[in-house]
Each structure stands twice: as C-alpha cells, then as structure tokens.
Design a protein around this motif. Structure first.
Motif, short mmCIF file in Angstrom:
data_model
loop_
_atom_site.label_atom_id
_atom_site.label_comp_id
_atom_site.label_asym_id
_atom_site.label_seq_id
_atom_site.Cartn_x
_atom_site.Cartn_y
_atom_site.Cartn_z
N GLY A 1 0.85 -1.23 -0.08
CA GLY A 1 -0.02 -0.04 -0.09
C GLY A 1 0.93 1.27 -0.12
O GLY A 1 0.20 2.31 0.04
N THR A 2 2.23 1.23 0.07
CA THR A 2 2.94 2.37 -0.08
C THR A 2 4.15 2.16 -0.94
O THR A 2 4.30 1.08 -1.79
N PRO A 3 4.73 2.96 -1.44
CA PRO A 3 5.70 3.09 -2.51
C PRO A 3 6.90 2.28 -2.29
O PRO A 3 7.23 1.65 -3.26
N LEU A 4 7.02 1.85 -1.03
CA LEU A 4 8.13 1.03 -0.82
C LEU A 4 7.69 -0.53 -0.96
O LEU A 4 8.42 -1.66 -0.93
N GLY A 5 6.47 -0.68 -1.22
CA GLY A 5 5.89 -2.12 -1.48
C GLY A 5 5.49 -1.98 -2.94
O GLY A 5 4.70 -3.15 -3.29
N GLN A 6 5.98 -1.10 -3.67
CA GLN A 6 5.73 -1.19 -5.35
C GLN A 6 6.87 -1.31 -5.98
O GLN A 6 7.81 -0.72 -5.53
N ALA A 7 6.86 -1.64 -7.29
CA ALA A 7 7.93 -1.91 -8.16
C ALA A 7 8.48 -0.40 -8.36
O ALA A 7 7.65 0.36 -8.52
N THR A 8 9.74 -0.42 -8.67
CA THR A 8 10.33 0.98 -8.94
C THR A 8 9.74 1.62 -10.22
O THR A 8 9.38 2.87 -10.15
N SER A 9 9.58 0.77 -11.44
CA SER A 9 9.06 1.41 -12.38
C SER A 9 8.78 0.14 -13.43
O SER A 9 9.29 -0.94 -13.35
N LEU A 10 7.93 0.57 -14.64
CA LEU A 10 7.85 -0.59 -15.53
C LEU A 10 9.01 -1.08 -16.36
O LEU A 10 9.07 -2.20 -16.53
N GLY A 11 9.95 -0.12 -16.57
CA GLY A 11 11.38 -0.76 -17.08
C GLY A 11 11.95 -1.43 -16.18
O GLY A 11 12.52 -2.80 -16.78
N ILE A 12 12.11 -1.22 -14.97
CA ILE A 12 12.65 -2.21 -13.90
C ILE A 12 11.97 -3.52 -13.76
O ILE A 12 12.25 -4.76 -13.69
#
Length: 505
Positions: free
Chosen positions: A285-296
């Motif tokens: 639910g936070t940015p630290l639990g989400q992927a960096t970017s679609l490229g990564i």
C-alpha cells in the motif's frame, strides 16, 4: 532521527486502504481477461469505472495534501533514501499528478478502456481493425486530455511516459534507442548475411497443451515463482497481475504446434511474478511495497525469459526433462540443435514471439507510431497502413492482416500509451543487471546447469525487489552496476550469443 509524526502513520493507513480497493479492481481486471463472458463487458466497464472513481477520490483526498504539507519540514531532516523520505517523495509525486485529474475523467477512462479491451479482442479475432478503430479514437482523445491536464514541458508523450517510467522523457528515450539501433541494426544485418539458417523444426511439432502447462509450471516453480501465492491461467494476451501479498496471477496462451509461445511466455510472466512476490509485504500500500518502474519490472521478466531461459546452461538442465515430456517430438534432436532453434534470429510479425535481436525494433516501431497518433500527425484510421509501411521498411515483411499487424498488442486498448518503451528499457536493464550479478556471484552458469536458481533470485531480491520505490530506476541501476544505463551490456550479450551461432567475426 526525530520521532515520526502521527500524521505520517495516518497518511500511510489511508493509502493502504486505497490500495486494498485497487486490489479489488485488480481481481476484476484479471477476471475480465481470463473468464468474463463477452456480454458482461458493459457491466464490467461500469464496475471498473466505479472502483476507479472511488480509488481516485481516496488518493486525491485533501487530507493527503494536508498531511504532505504538515510533514514537509520533518521529512527534510531525513536522509533521502530513508523509508519515510522515499515514501513521501513518491506519495507526493503520485498525489500531485492524480489531483489534477477530475473524478469524472478517471471514471470515463476506466469505462472506455474496459469496453475497448473487449472490442480489441473481437477485432483481433475478426482480423479487422475497423471494429476497434472507434475505441482507439476515444482512447487517443482521452490520453490527449490527460497529457494536457497533467502538463509537460517538451512533448505531450512525456506526460504519459512519466506514469510508467518516472523521470524519463521522450527525448531521453529517443536518444537511448538511437544509440542501441546504431549497433543493433548492423548486428542483425550481419546475421542475415551470414548465410546460416538455424532450423526451428523441433519447435513446430506436437506439443499437447496439458503437457506444455505441466512443463511450464515446473520451470516457473524451479526458478522461484511461488504457486502457493500465485496461479497460471490462459488469456489472449499474456500478463501478470500482482493483486497483493500472497496473490500474484500470471497467464499465457498455448499453441499445440509451437513450443516457444507458451513456455517463454510463462518464464516471462513468472519473472514479473517473482518481482511481485518478493516485494516487502510489510510495505503493501506504500511506494516501498511497489515496483520501481515498468522498465525495472520488465528487466525481471526479460532476464528470466532470455538471459536465463534462452541460455545453454539452462537447457543443459531442462532439455532432458523436455525430451521425457515430449519424446515423440524431441527424440533424436540434439541439445545443440534445440539451443540453436530457440535462439534463431528471424524477422517476424509478432512482438512477443520475436527473437532477442529483432525484438527491440518492434518496440521502436510502436514508440514512433504512438507518438504520432498522440500528436495527431497520424490519424487512427491510418494506423494499419502506417504500421504496414513502417514494418516493411524495418523488417522486410508486410503483415498479411491486422491480427498480425497493428492489432497484436492489447496495450492501446488499455490506454497504455507510453508503456511500450519500457520493454526495451527492460532489456537494457536486464543485460546490465545480469552482468553485475555474474561479476558478484561468480559461476551462475554452473548453478543453472544444476537446476539451481536460488542464488540469482536472492541476489535480485536483495538488489532490486525489497527496495520497492526507495530508489528511482536510474539510481537503482547506478547502485547495482556502478554506472548509468547503457546499451553496451545488451549489445555485448547479443554479440557473445550470436557470434558462434552465426559464425560472425
């Protein structure tokens, strides 16, 4: 470090709730592309529109803006890569973008793109672009509005690209692609002029679907995809859906007369899934639990699909298993012949089935066409002709129908304009990350021959997955490899693979 303000914890709690609502939409989106009956498309569009509006209302609440303002002086005292600082940086970025978009716009975008995916699928089956054309026109209109609302400094495409690859620009991507093409095109030409044709007969034999599924799932499990926290299903256009902790769903499509389509699709989506499954669940639910970017994200799928899955050491382990599973098809075929077959370079119509050398040309084609459609330099009605003409120039082939041409990808029906460049960025990152992994871990080829992939998976988790969005893509790349993103590792990898296969000098 100063005590964490209560407003920070309240902000995180609110975003977690919004993520839970978003995960509900994720389940409906997965169902839409795997199980939804055609006549349910309109209802599903309304369901998705409602969920999109409710989620948008939550993530654009004035309370979030107030909390961000309240926390500004506190976060300034933290190191830039501290958990709270990274979260607030990315929350602010998302909030400032989202708050510009009216609820009615978000709802309409969800409704149109849900319906358009059904119409794209119908048009693809009919091999008739005109069925999809009115929906593409609606999507382009909405995406132009979105670019204008969000704002941009140079090109309207920048506003859409930033959603998938934060901080990237059209000019930067164009330059990266230009540098890659300068060395990639001559390599492809040298392969084509080598006089060597690698046979792919073994890939076009009898591969029963149920056995393909067993073999693909076994390979996905062995490289690290957790089927207790995921599943594999069938769809028209393969995808990975990370619903949330403990629930990651991957899909593929089967061709009983062609091995590559499902197997490498499974490896690709399993690569995405491994990333999703190894994000830190405590940060959901936070940015630290989400992927960096679609490229990564794409770097992880392409790394497992190609850097590992098309390597000789991988097949030193899996080829005997393949022979046991498909004895009548693979009997009498040598490991050398099979390895050559799965690595043949041959211009072809379908992006997801393209070889590693020509794949990026497919992305450049789409990158150029969607920019032209967004600016109005290319009308939607003219897309099939423009696609075919450009394809003939780049590949020396003319698509025989729209299914093998401009209707092969689902992305535009989803509103994913700005998405395609991340595939080539993923190839570039994958090569650079794998180069770093080999330097740091030593004999990975020995691991692969033994069917051992745990060291590489753990390295990827430690280096990439567990960080979530703590670092932007360019910073992450620098931390892992010690240098900025470059086309050179990918070119070096391709040259090392194809020089012996095609007798190049």
């Amino acid at each position: 470090m100063t005590m964490r303000p209560a407003s920070y914890d309240g902000l995180i709690a609110q975003l977690r709730e919004a993520s839970l609502l978003g995960s509900c939409a994720g389940v409906l989106g997965w169902d839409e592309r795997t199980n939804l009956p055609p006549k349910g498309s309109e209802l599903r569009g309304n369901q998705m529109a409602l969920l999109a509006r409710l989620t948008h209302e939550m993530v654009t609440s004035p309370k979030i803006g107030e909390a961000l303002a309240d926390l500004e002086s506190w976060v300034a005292q933290l190191p830039p890569d501290a958990e709270e600082a990274a979260n607030l940086r990315e929350i602010r970025r998302s909030y400032e973008r989202a708050v510009k978009l009216p609820n009615a716009f978000v709802e309409e975008m969800a409704r149109v793109t849900t319906r358009s995916q059904g119409m794209w699928q119908q048009a693809r089956q009919e091999k008739n672009f005109q069925t999809f054309q009115p929906w593409l026109e609606q999507i382009l209109k909405l995406k132009r509005e979105e670019a204008a609302i969000v704002g941009y400094s140079d090109h309207p495409y920048d506003a859409l690209l930033d959603e998938y690859e934060p901080g990237a620009s059209t000019a930067q991507i164009t330059q990266v692609f230009r540098e890659l093409s300068a060395e990639l095109v001559p390599l492809i030409a040298a392969i084509q002029q080598s006089g060597i044709t690698l046979s792919t007969d073994v890939l076009e034999g009898d591969y029963p679907t149920d056995l393909q599924q067993q073999f693909g799932m076994a390979a996905a499990k062995q490289i690290g995809f957790d089927f207790d926290a995921g599943r594999l299903d069938v769809t028209t256009h393969p995808f990975c859906s990370g619903i949330g902790p403990g629930d990651c769903r991957i899909t593929t499509r089967y061709n009983p007369r062609f091995f590559n389509e499902a197997f490498f699709g499974i490896l690709h989506e399993a690569g995405h899934g491994i990333y999703e499954q190894n994000l830190d669940a405590t940060h959901f639910g936070t940015p630290l639990g989400q992927a960096t970017s679609l490229g990564i994200h794409e770097s992880q799928s392409r790394l497992w699909e190609n850097q590992v899955g098309r390597s000789r050491p991988f097949w030193d382990h899996f080829f005997p298993k393949l022979r046991q599973m498909f004895p009548s098809t693979v009997a009498g075929v040598s490991p050398d012949a099979f390895y050559a077959a799965i690595n043949r370079v041959q211009p072809s119509f379908i992006r997801v089935e393209a070889d590693e050398a020509t794949y990026n040309l497919h992305i450049i084609l789409r990158f150029e066409l969607e920019q032209a459609m967004l600016t109005g330099d290319l009308q939607a009605s003219d897309l099939p002709g423009a696609w075919n003409e450009r394809f003939r120039t780049m590949f020396g082939l003319t698509p025989p129908d729209d299914k093998l041409g401009c209707l092969q990808d689902i992305h535009w029906s989803m509103g994913g304009i700005g998405y395609f460049p991340t595939y080539t960025l993923g190839n570039l990152y994958a090569a650079q990350f794998m180069e770093a992994a080999r330097e740091q871990l030593g004999d990975l080829d020995g691991d692969f021959r033994a069917g051992e992939f745990g060291r590489l998976k753990q390295w990827l988790t430690d280096s990439i997955h567990r960080h979530g969005q703590r670092y932007r893509a360019e910073t992450l790349c620098q931390r892992i490899s010690g240098r900025p993103l470059s086309h050179r590792p990918l070119i070096a990898y391709l040259q090392a693979k194809f020089t012996p296969l095609y007798g190049l000098r």
